[in-house]
Design an enzyme around this catalytic site. Structure first.
Site, PDB file in Angstrom:
ATOM      1  N   GLU A  27       0.819  -1.212   0.000  1.00  0.00           N
ATOM      2  CA  GLU A  27       0.000   0.000   0.000  1.00  0.00           C
ATOM      3  C   GLU A  27       0.863   1.277   0.000  1.00  0.00           C
ATOM      4  O   GLU A  27       1.726   1.444   0.879  1.00  0.00           O
ATOM      5  CB  GLU A  27      -0.913  -0.027   1.238  1.00  0.00           C
ATOM      6  CG  GLU A  27      -1.703   1.235   1.501  1.00  0.00           C
ATOM      7  CD  GLU A  27      -2.686   1.607   0.389  1.00  0.00           C
ATOM      8  OE1 GLU A  27      -3.257   0.697  -0.251  1.00  0.00           O
ATOM      9  OE2 GLU A  27      -2.893   2.804   0.166  1.00  0.00           O
ATOM     10  N   THR A  56      -5.651   1.563  -5.487  1.00  0.00           N
ATOM     11  CA  THR A  56      -5.176   0.200  -5.231  1.00  0.00           C
ATOM     12  C   THR A  56      -5.779  -0.800  -6.211  1.00  0.00           C
ATOM     13  O   THR A  56      -5.106  -1.730  -6.664  1.00  0.00           O
ATOM     14  CB  THR A  56      -5.524  -0.206  -3.781  1.00  0.00           C
ATOM     15  OG1 THR A  56      -4.796   0.655  -2.902  1.00  0.00           O
ATOM     16  CG2 THR A  56      -5.154  -1.642  -3.485  1.00  0.00           C
ATOM     17  N   ASP A 101       1.864   0.000  -4.823  1.00  0.00           N
ATOM     18  CA  ASP A 101       0.707   0.142  -5.711  1.00  0.00           C
ATOM     19  C   ASP A 101       0.549   1.530  -6.308  1.00  0.00           C
ATOM     20  O   ASP A 101       0.229   1.687  -7.481  1.00  0.00           O
ATOM     21  CB  ASP A 101      -0.594  -0.331  -5.015  1.00  0.00           C
ATOM     22  CG  ASP A 101      -0.962   0.431  -3.754  1.00  0.00           C
ATOM     23  OD1 ASP A 101      -0.225   1.341  -3.341  1.00  0.00           O
ATOM     24  OD2 ASP A 101      -2.021   0.110  -3.176  1.00  0.00           O
ATOM     25  N   HIS A 102       0.760   2.576  -5.500  1.00  0.00           N
ATOM     26  CA  HIS A 102       0.555   3.943  -5.996  1.00  0.00           C
ATOM     27  C   HIS A 102       1.229   4.908  -5.040  1.00  0.00           C
ATOM     28  O   HIS A 102       1.802   4.492  -4.024  1.00  0.00           O
ATOM     29  CB  HIS A 102      -0.949   4.256  -6.144  1.00  0.00           C
ATOM     30  CG  HIS A 102      -1.747   3.984  -4.886  1.00  0.00           C
ATOM     31  ND1 HIS A 102      -1.588   4.706  -3.730  1.00  0.00           N
ATOM     32  CD2 HIS A 102      -2.690   3.047  -4.610  1.00  0.00           C
ATOM     33  CE1 HIS A 102      -2.408   4.239  -2.805  1.00  0.00           C
ATOM     34  NE2 HIS A 102      -3.076   3.209  -3.308  1.00  0.00           N
ATOM     35  N   HIS A 128      -1.493   2.714   4.794  1.00  0.00           N
ATOM     36  CA  HIS A 128      -2.543   3.515   4.156  1.00  0.00           C
ATOM     37  C   HIS A 128      -2.573   4.925   4.754  1.00  0.00           C
ATOM     38  O   HIS A 128      -2.328   5.101   5.947  1.00  0.00           O
ATOM     39  CB  HIS A 128      -3.914   2.844   4.327  1.00  0.00           C
ATOM     40  CG  HIS A 128      -4.936   3.373   3.364  1.00  0.00           C
ATOM     41  ND1 HIS A 128      -5.588   4.561   3.562  1.00  0.00           N
ATOM     42  CD2 HIS A 128      -5.370   2.888   2.174  1.00  0.00           C
ATOM     43  CE1 HIS A 128      -6.400   4.784   2.530  1.00  0.00           C
ATOM     44  NE2 HIS A 128      -6.283   3.788   1.672  1.00  0.00           N
TER      45      HIS A 128
END
Ligand code: GP9
Length: 410
Positions: free
Chosen positions: A35, A77, A250-251, A191
């Site tokens: 994440e 995600t 993921d990002h 997160h």
């Protein structure tokens, strides 16, 4: 779309006569999608301590791609999951997982199941988030382990801490049949807004104390420790020596206060630095026995992940419609971003808000990763080709064309 895929298939096919094709046939594959895990924390220290000591060590024993880019858009995600697993672009708006979960795609779990693999996906959160229950069913996973399958014995952030998540995931994998496995794991502890329990904040972040980037760095350090434990768990379960481990972010982390980055990285951040900080996430492949450990500089992206796995396992891409190309192949193509930007490793193109290609900014990339503004026809032709890639991907997804293409090819 048909001629586009025909040309892409030719490019993909090159891997079949290249080194490493099929060298890891039949090995387990464990994918960790981390994440908001960005590349700038790798190799970086704060307060005299490495932020990611376990990953830094693992990178030295792996094939590492320092120029790997995420290709996500609004689906965050879920876009990363879609791009890496199904090797297509996300849509310009919304999430493919939500908008097109009923469509057909050629995704990694189904491709590997055709080769006798057991395919599972693991994420310790509500199975309906990002419409995962439906999309994973469509992607043909054998099982989706959700929050209901985990004991919340380490509450962190939205749910379960990654350390426990990985430990319990390895237990789940041990309990499955003897098939080789393909397991996708999606971590969560890092997160936004990255607030860890006080006892998990192990770094001395100095001037970043109380700032969001300070919290982010603490979270990245925690995730790194969870990766260290994952490796220990895999070794203990006798899985380490027959498993290919892939880890990527993921990002980006949605933190755009550049003064905080300057404090952390200790140098001024230019416009091109900003774009690349936002888009770069780490990517590594650990092969059994630490084999082929190296750094590969070429520009690659999330959509290239499934073809790369197929390269190692010796699975031809011919019967499938994938947009990526194996990162381990000499075959070259650009990494296209959802906003119309792209890089081929030597130029980096940032589109303008009016969408007119000539109005975008073109950078020539230097070896040290810095970029100088330039005017280059390579940017214009690359941007035109990026536009074509995105429109092919959009048309295929919007009109559910994969079954049509599949039928035509039979
Ligand atoms: C939730 C998690 C977060 O299940 O995957 O998704 P994000 O908000 O980062 O897109």
């Amino acid at each position: 779309a048909r001629s586009w895929f025909d040309a892409r298939k030719k490019l993909q096919k090159q891997m079949e006569s290249e080194p490493l094709f099929g060298e890891y046939k039949g090995k387990n594959v464990l994918v960790v999608q981390a994440e908001a895990f960005q590349q700038f924390v790798i190799g970086q220290s704060i307060g005299g301590e490495e932020i990611t000591p376990n990953l830094n060590k693992l990178i030295g024993e792996s094939i590492y791609f320092p120029n790997f880019y995420h290709q996500t858009a609004q689906g965050r995600t879920s876009d990363a999951d879609f791009g890496t697993s199904c090797s297509m672009h996300p849509m310009p708006t919304g999430s493919v997982f939500i908008r097109f979960a009923g469509n057909e795609f050629d995704c990694a779990p189904a491709i590997l199941k055709d080769q006798g693999y057991d395919a599972t996906v693991h994420h310790a959160y509500d199975g309906s988030f990002w419409n995962r229950n439906n999309m994973y069913h469509n992607m043909d996973y054998d099982q989706f382990y959700t929050v209901k399958d985990y004991d919340i014995d380490e509450p962190v952030g939205w749910s379960l801490g990654d350390r426990s998540f990985f430990r319990q995931t390895v237990e789940q994998l041990k309990e499955r049949s003897n098939n080789p496995f393909y397991a996708m794991t999606i971590s969560l502890s890092s997160h936004h807004p990255f607030k860890l329990p006080y006892s998990d904040q192990e770094l001395k972040v100095g001037d970043l104390q109380g700032k969001i980037l300070g919290d982010y760095v603490q979270a990245a350090h925690y995730v790194d420790s969870a990766v260290g434990e994952l490796i220990a768990n895999l070794k203990e379960a006798n899985l380490w020596e027959n498993t290919i481990l892939l880890i990527y972010g993921d990002h980006d982390n949605s933190v755009y206060d550049w003064e905080q980055y300057e404090t952390l990285l200790g140098h001024p951040i230019s416009d091109i630095d900003k774009d690349r900080i936002i888009r770069k996430v780490p990517f590594l492949i650990h092969l059994p026995g630490d084999e082929h450990a190296s750094v590969i500089d070429k520009a690659v992206g999330q959509m290239d992940t499934t073809p790369t796995i197929m390269h190692l396992l010796g699975i031809s891409t011919d019967p499938y419609r994938l947009m990526g190309v194996s990162m381990l192949s000499q075959a070259n193509k650009s990494v296209v971003f959802r906003n119309g930007g792209f890089t081929d490793g030597s130029v980096y193109y940032v589109p303008s808000s009016d969408g007119i290609i000539e109005n975008g900014t073109c950078y020539a990339l230097a070896e040290d990763g810095s970029g100088e503004k330039t005017v280059s026809s390579a940017c214009v032709t690359g941007a035109e080709s990026a536009k074509m890639d995105l429109s092919v991907s959009d048309r295929v997804i919007e009109h559910d064309l994969i079954p049509v293409l599949r039928k035509e090819e039979q």
